[in-house]
Design a protein around this motif. Sequence first.
Motif, PDB file in Angstrom:
ATOM      1  N   LYS A   9     -13.263  31.057   8.867  1.00 30.80           N
ATOM      2  CA  LYS A   9     -14.015  30.004   9.536  1.00 30.80           C
ATOM      3  C   LYS A   9     -13.567  29.853  10.994  1.00 30.80           C
ATOM      4  O   LYS A   9     -12.396  30.035  11.333  1.00 30.80           O
ATOM      5  N   ASN A  13     -13.651  24.688  11.054  1.00 33.36           N
ATOM      6  CA  ASN A  13     -14.358  24.513   9.788  1.00 33.36           C
ATOM      7  C   ASN A  13     -13.475  24.974   8.633  1.00 33.36           C
ATOM      8  O   ASN A  13     -12.553  25.772   8.809  1.00 33.36           O
ATOM      9  N   SER A  44      -8.740  27.464   6.596  1.00 29.95           N
ATOM     10  CA  SER A  44      -9.758  28.086   7.448  1.00 29.95           C
ATOM     11  C   SER A  44     -10.025  29.541   7.065  1.00 29.95           C
ATOM     12  O   SER A  44     -10.980  30.151   7.547  1.00 29.95           O
ATOM     13  N   GLN A 156     -20.121  30.534  13.547  1.00 30.18           N
ATOM     14  CA  GLN A 156     -19.345  29.645  12.688  1.00 30.18           C
ATOM     15  C   GLN A 156     -18.284  30.351  11.848  1.00 30.18           C
ATOM     16  O   GLN A 156     -17.302  29.728  11.452  1.00 30.18           O
ATOM     17  N   GLU A 157     -18.468  31.655  11.597  1.00 23.92           N
ATOM     18  CA  GLU A 157     -17.596  32.317  10.625  1.00 23.92           C
ATOM     19  C   GLU A 157     -17.732  33.837  10.659  1.00 23.92           C
ATOM     20  O   GLU A 157     -18.674  34.388  11.251  1.00 23.92           O
TER      21      GLU A 157
END
Length: 670
Positions: A9, A13, A44, A156-157
């Motif tokens: 993440k 996040n 994470s 985001q990831e």
Amino acid sequence: MCGINIIVKKKNNLVDPQDLAAMSSAIEHRGPDEAGFSLLNDNSIGLAHVRLSILDIHSGQQPMFDNKSGELAIVFNGEIYDHEIWRKKLEAKGSSFATKSDTEVIIELYRHYGTDAFAKLNGEFAFMLWDGRKKNLYAVRDYAGVKPLFFYESDQEMIFSSEVKGIFALPRVPRKISKDYLCGPLFGAFSPAISAFEGIQSIKPGHFLCINAEGKKSEHRYWQQSYDVDQSMTFEDAKKLVREKLQKAVSRRLVADVKVNTYLSGGLDSSIVCALMSRERQDFNAYTIGFGDSVYDESHLARQMADHYGAKFNKLDCSMDTIADNLERTAYHTESAIANPGAVAKMQLSELVHQQGEKVCLTGEGADEVFAGYPYFKLEAIWRMLKQGGEERKQGLELWKKFQAKETRSEGIHWNRKVDWSRPNHIYGYAAFMPLRSEEYGNLIQKLFQTKKLGIMANDNPENCFKSQFDIEAMKALDPINASKEMTLNQLYCYMIPNLADRVEMANSIECRTPFLDRELLEAVGTIPPKYFMDLANLREKYVLFDSYKDELPQFHRKIHKHPFMSPDWLTLSKTHRGRELFGEYLSQSALQQSEIFKPKFVALLKFLWNTLPRTSGLRKKIDTLMGLTLSMQVIHKKLIENTVPHSRDFKMIHRKPKVIIEGEMANGR
């Protein structure tokens, strides 16, 4: 071998453990014995693992942590064949081990050598290793590309998985066929980084990614096939080198806590593996495929070889009806287009092994790439003779006639009768079959594909794909045989292994080991003078390999000409009841319009020519391959793009933590 899933993440996040469960359930076939996950770096990072127990069955669970600080963690898919040697060396350096698994050896090897450890590994592997001290995460893939590792990245990831299905188990990941795949790998211009799906990349063989604390990635190459040819090497020296390295490669792959068996086609490669196995094992099974009364059936050779070496013979009678029945499942698991129905037969063979309760087989995969075994290696040499003129051209013309008669069965896939080889300005300075084949198919791009909907541009073509894959000047500096081997290795990574090895084997929870792709063997073969790889006068491929073992193989075997593994063609499959249904369903106008990949009118034209041209026509053979590629891509689109990958967010997994954390929790009464 196993399956791994990882989520990294960004922007503070947190990983949802149910995402790891969903991903793991989608690839449970890779590891049906147990499943575990861990959350790292303040949740994470999530590591998940599904296990097929082969070594250290009662321990060795993953994710695994180092047994000291717990700051190093790994999820690992594969086998390290020299792990016992490294274990002793590392113990001498002060390492201690809590398990007997090869996974823990990787952790300790990294502790002592850092990323230099990756080049020291000999095996088939893909793994993710977390270094909590440096806050670095490493994604590593073996030098020969036997074990897969894909990834997707957004703002985001980053998401990693052993199969694309694992990534697609998360609905937030967009699903679309890649135009780069259609314009390159689909037509034989293979790129190890490109998958069939837009936004999904593959870790390249012999490379690793490093993801740092800021979430930024960098790519590094830790191994490359070298061609440091020893021109002083005699043919006898070359044979001695091959025998020494290949025996070690086979011996390494016999180490397991379960029974090790073999796939046996009756050809040179698998017969050598069977012969070398028999020196160390008496109780093993030999598995082969039969195609009834078809010319592609060579199971009688396999039976003779199994009897000769004392292996228990197991034959799968594979009809075109059963191949048609299993096509959709195979395409779902390969996640790439299928050029010949033989991939489906390999899927069925792995299923037979699984049904008998076995887990491990050795195979002959890689020998054709390493020892120049495909028909086009000889074809290119003939082209070079024809280009010389005079007596050499005359000899070349005679060989060309013999070649056409000898290699009829593989025409349309491994060579084409009408290729413009004599034109000037070849990409790598010589007439090479693979780029020429790709250019020929590439001429169909505008006719075959719905280019506007796919976003295909004029420069999206196989030629540019080839140019981007290799250093052109470096390729020109190689002997043509070694240059073609380099291109063929890309084909191995991108087509042969997904379609004939890892994906169809692990779909049935079977681990297959590849002695011909042993790192030490690859490095040794790179020193052999290219002239030893073929006896062109007798159209003998893999000559140094053949001559190394001709006195050890039975007399009957020396005179046979074994073709590359193939099955009856797609036209034969289309004549079965299920085959007609498949082509009717997936290549209908409505289905083609739905997928927005292929132009219905052009597919209809191909289908007409396919059914009307003589079976001996070179054009019909090329169209047959195209029809199979088109059908399998349509199946992939339906199974993996239109439909959601089957998964469960409630898939049961064990939450694994470092020993130091567990002890701390126990001390605090938690």
